[in-house]
Design a protein around this motif. Structure first.
Motif, mmCIF file in Angstrom:
data_model
loop_
_atom_site.group_PDB
_atom_site.id
_atom_site.type_symbol
_atom_site.label_atom_id
_atom_site.label_comp_id
_atom_site.label_asym_id
_atom_site.label_seq_id
_atom_site.Cartn_x
_atom_site.Cartn_y
_atom_site.Cartn_z
ATOM 1 N N ASN A 167 -35.263 69.547 3.196
ATOM 2 C CA ASN A 167 -34.884 70.736 3.961
ATOM 3 C C ASN A 167 -34.160 70.317 5.241
ATOM 4 O O ASN A 167 -34.355 69.223 5.769
ATOM 5 N N VAL A 168 -33.306 71.204 5.718
ATOM 6 C CA VAL A 168 -32.564 70.995 6.956
ATOM 7 C C VAL A 168 -33.265 71.799 8.038
ATOM 8 O O VAL A 168 -33.494 72.997 7.877
ATOM 9 N N CYS A 224 -29.855 74.245 11.568
ATOM 10 C CA CYS A 224 -29.132 73.984 10.314
ATOM 11 C C CYS A 224 -27.643 73.719 10.528
ATOM 12 O O CYS A 224 -26.807 74.113 9.723
ATOM 13 N N GLN A 225 -27.319 73.058 11.600
ATOM 14 C CA GLN A 225 -25.927 72.733 11.883
ATOM 15 C C GLN A 225 -25.631 71.284 11.468
ATOM 16 O O GLN A 225 -26.485 70.606 10.920
ATOM 17 N N LEU A 226 -24.419 70.807 11.749
ATOM 18 C CA LEU A 226 -23.962 69.516 11.255
ATOM 19 C C LEU A 226 -24.895 68.364 11.623
ATOM 20 O O LEU A 226 -25.230 67.536 10.767
ATOM 21 N N LEU A 227 -25.356 68.289 12.850
ATOM 22 C CA LEU A 227 -26.266 67.219 13.249
ATOM 23 C C LEU A 227 -27.575 67.293 12.460
ATOM 24 O O LEU A 227 -28.093 66.268 11.997
ATOM 25 N N ASP A 228 -28.084 68.503 12.258
ATOM 26 C CA ASP A 228 -29.322 68.692 11.501
ATOM 27 C C ASP A 228 -29.136 68.278 10.036
ATOM 28 O O ASP A 228 -30.040 67.712 9.423
ATOM 29 N N VAL A 229 -27.955 68.550 9.488
ATOM 30 C CA VAL A 229 -27.635 68.149 8.112
ATOM 31 C C VAL A 229 -27.591 66.625 8.020
ATOM 32 O O VAL A 229 -28.148 66.031 7.091
ATOM 33 N N ASP A 230 -26.945 65.973 8.984
ATOM 34 C CA ASP A 230 -26.888 64.509 8.991
ATOM 35 C C ASP A 230 -28.285 63.896 9.051
ATOM 36 O O ASP A 230 -28.585 62.936 8.338
ATOM 37 N N ILE A 231 -29.145 64.435 9.884
ATOM 38 C CA ILE A 231 -30.519 63.935 10.001
ATOM 39 C C ILE A 231 -31.263 64.117 8.675
ATOM 40 O O ILE A 231 -31.961 63.214 8.211
ATOM 41 N N ALA A 232 -31.090 65.276 8.041
ATOM 42 C CA ALA A 232 -31.743 65.536 6.752
ATOM 43 C C ALA A 232 -31.256 64.558 5.683
ATOM 44 O O ALA A 232 -32.059 64.063 4.877
ATOM 45 N N PHE A 233 -29.944 64.272 5.671
ATOM 46 C CA PHE A 233 -29.416 63.292 4.706
ATOM 47 C C PHE A 233 -30.042 61.921 4.927
ATOM 48 O O PHE A 233 -30.415 61.235 3.976
ATOM 49 N N LYS A 234 -30.155 61.505 6.167
ATOM 50 C CA LYS A 234 -30.756 60.200 6.458
ATOM 51 C C LYS A 234 -32.209 60.146 5.986
ATOM 52 O O LYS A 234 -32.644 59.158 5.390
ATOM 53 N N LYS A 235 -32.959 61.207 6.217
ATOM 54 C CA LYS A 235 -34.349 61.271 5.744
ATOM 55 C C LYS A 235 -34.393 61.176 4.219
ATOM 56 O O LYS A 235 -35.201 60.449 3.646
ATOM 57 N N LEU A 236 -33.518 61.959 3.557
ATOM 58 C CA LEU A 236 -33.515 61.986 2.097
ATOM 59 C C LEU A 236 -33.119 60.633 1.520
ATOM 60 O O LEU A 236 -33.756 60.143 0.578
ATOM 61 N N ILE A 254 -26.978 76.220 0.085
ATOM 62 C CA ILE A 254 -26.968 77.340 1.021
ATOM 63 C C ILE A 254 -27.700 78.489 0.347
ATOM 64 O O ILE A 254 -27.396 78.847 -0.798
ATOM 65 N N SER A 255 -28.664 79.045 1.045
ATOM 66 C CA SER A 255 -29.497 80.095 0.455
ATOM 67 C C SER A 255 -28.680 81.335 0.129
ATOM 68 O O SER A 255 -27.657 81.620 0.762
ATOM 69 N N LEU A 256 -29.170 82.084 -0.841
ATOM 70 C CA LEU A 256 -28.540 83.345 -1.219
ATOM 71 C C LEU A 256 -28.493 84.290 -0.024
ATOM 72 O O LEU A 256 -27.493 84.975 0.198
ATOM 73 N N ASN A 257 -29.553 84.295 0.765
ATOM 74 C CA ASN A 257 -29.592 85.128 1.964
ATOM 75 C C ASN A 257 -28.456 84.757 2.925
ATOM 76 O O ASN A 257 -27.767 85.628 3.454
ATOM 77 N N ASN A 258 -28.248 83.464 3.146
ATOM 78 C CA ASN A 258 -27.149 83.040 4.017
ATOM 79 C C ASN A 258 -25.791 83.402 3.428
ATOM 80 O O ASN A 258 -24.871 83.769 4.159
ATOM 81 N N LEU A 259 -25.669 83.314 2.110
ATOM 82 C CA LEU A 259 -24.396 83.702 1.478
ATOM 83 C C LEU A 259 -24.093 85.174 1.725
ATOM 84 O O LEU A 259 -22.976 85.537 2.101
ATOM 85 N N TYR A 260 -25.095 86.024 1.506
ATOM 86 C CA TYR A 260 -24.874 87.457 1.701
ATOM 87 C C TYR A 260 -24.677 87.832 3.168
ATOM 88 O O TYR A 260 -24.070 88.854 3.465
ATOM 89 N N ASN A 261 -25.177 86.993 4.070
ATOM 90 C CA ASN A 261 -24.963 87.224 5.508
ATOM 91 C C ASN A 261 -23.745 86.480 6.048
ATOM 92 O O ASN A 261 -23.545 86.412 7.258
ATOM 93 N N LYS A 262 -22.946 85.911 5.135
ATOM 94 C CA LYS A 262 -21.703 85.210 5.460
ATOM 95 C C LYS A 262 -21.909 83.992 6.364
ATOM 96 O O LYS A 262 -21.044 83.625 7.141
ATOM 97 N N ASN A 263 -23.081 83.364 6.239
ATOM 98 C CA ASN A 263 -23.371 82.114 6.946
ATOM 99 C C ASN A 263 -23.038 80.959 6.009
ATOM 100 O O ASN A 263 -23.922 80.280 5.500
ATOM 101 N N TYR A 264 -21.747 80.750 5.778
ATOM 102 C CA TYR A 264 -21.302 79.825 4.741
ATOM 103 C C TYR A 264 -21.413 78.352 5.108
ATOM 104 O O TYR A 264 -21.274 77.501 4.230
ATOM 105 N N ILE A 265 -21.634 78.037 6.372
ATOM 106 C CA ILE A 265 -21.788 76.627 6.744
ATOM 107 C C ILE A 265 -23.177 76.349 7.319
ATOM 108 O O ILE A 265 -23.377 75.407 8.072
ATOM 109 N N THR A 266 -24.128 77.169 6.922
ATOM 110 C CA THR A 266 -25.519 76.985 7.337
ATOM 111 C C THR A 266 -26.305 76.435 6.154
ATOM 112 O O THR A 266 -26.816 77.187 5.334
ATOM 113 N N ALA A 267 -26.379 75.108 6.073
ATOM 114 C CA ALA A 267 -27.062 74.459 4.950
ATOM 115 C C ALA A 267 -28.571 74.553 5.124
ATOM 116 O O ALA A 267 -29.095 74.273 6.196
#
Length: 151
Positions: free
Chosen positions: A16-17, A21-33, A52-65
């Motif tokens: 999980n991120v 859930c921004q770029l730095l948080d994604v990088d940290i999650a990748f390192k953990k994984l 990207i969750s369905l909820n984020n897709l419907y809320n147009k949060n397309y870069i919120t991993a």
């Protein structure tokens, strides 16, 4: 271009991120994984992806991993392994800067609706070309898959 394809089951090691859930948080999650999959000798390839969750897709949060993942070569059981279900997916490729991926998501979601389908789960983004393989962000390629079903 958007295509509709039946895809096979796939197993993914996920992490999980953390918010926001921004770029730095994604990088940290990748390192953990990557630490987890290496330490536990998971049968993974070096493909990276985000969900990207369905909820984020419907809320147009397309870069919120919400999650990062690496696909596995085979079925594997562990607490951070999920099964990406086989079934019908809407697929599109985004070319260019990742910050503009929203345009591709809008096209994809519109085509899903136009063809009398509905999105039923998280999107899966596979990094095809990125800063490690391209000299400019204009050449980045991201494959997007969204599970769908008929209305």
């Amino acid at each position: 271009k958007v295509s509709f394809e039946n895809l096979p089951t796939e197993y993914l090691a996920v992490q999980n991120v953390d918010n926001p859930c921004q770029l730095l948080d994604v990088d940290i999650a990748f390192k953990k994984l990557l630490h987890i999959v290496s330490e536990n000798k998971y049968p993974y390839n070096h493909q990276l992806g985000v969900m990207i969750s369905l909820n984020n897709l419907y809320n147009k949060n397309y870069i919120t991993a919400d999650f990062v993942f690496v696909p596995l070569y085979s079925k594997f059981k562990s607490e951070n392994i999920i099964e990406k279900k086989s079934g019908l997916y809407a697929i599109a490729y985004h070319k260019g800067e990742y910050t503009k991926v929203g345009k591709t998501y809008e096209l994809l979601l519109n085509k899903i609706k136009e063809n009398n389908y509905i999105a039923i789960g998280n999107s899966y983004e596979y990094c095809i070309l990125d800063s490690l393989t391209s000299s400019t962000s204009k050449d980045y390629i991201t494959k997007i898959e969204i599970p769908i079903k008929p209305l």
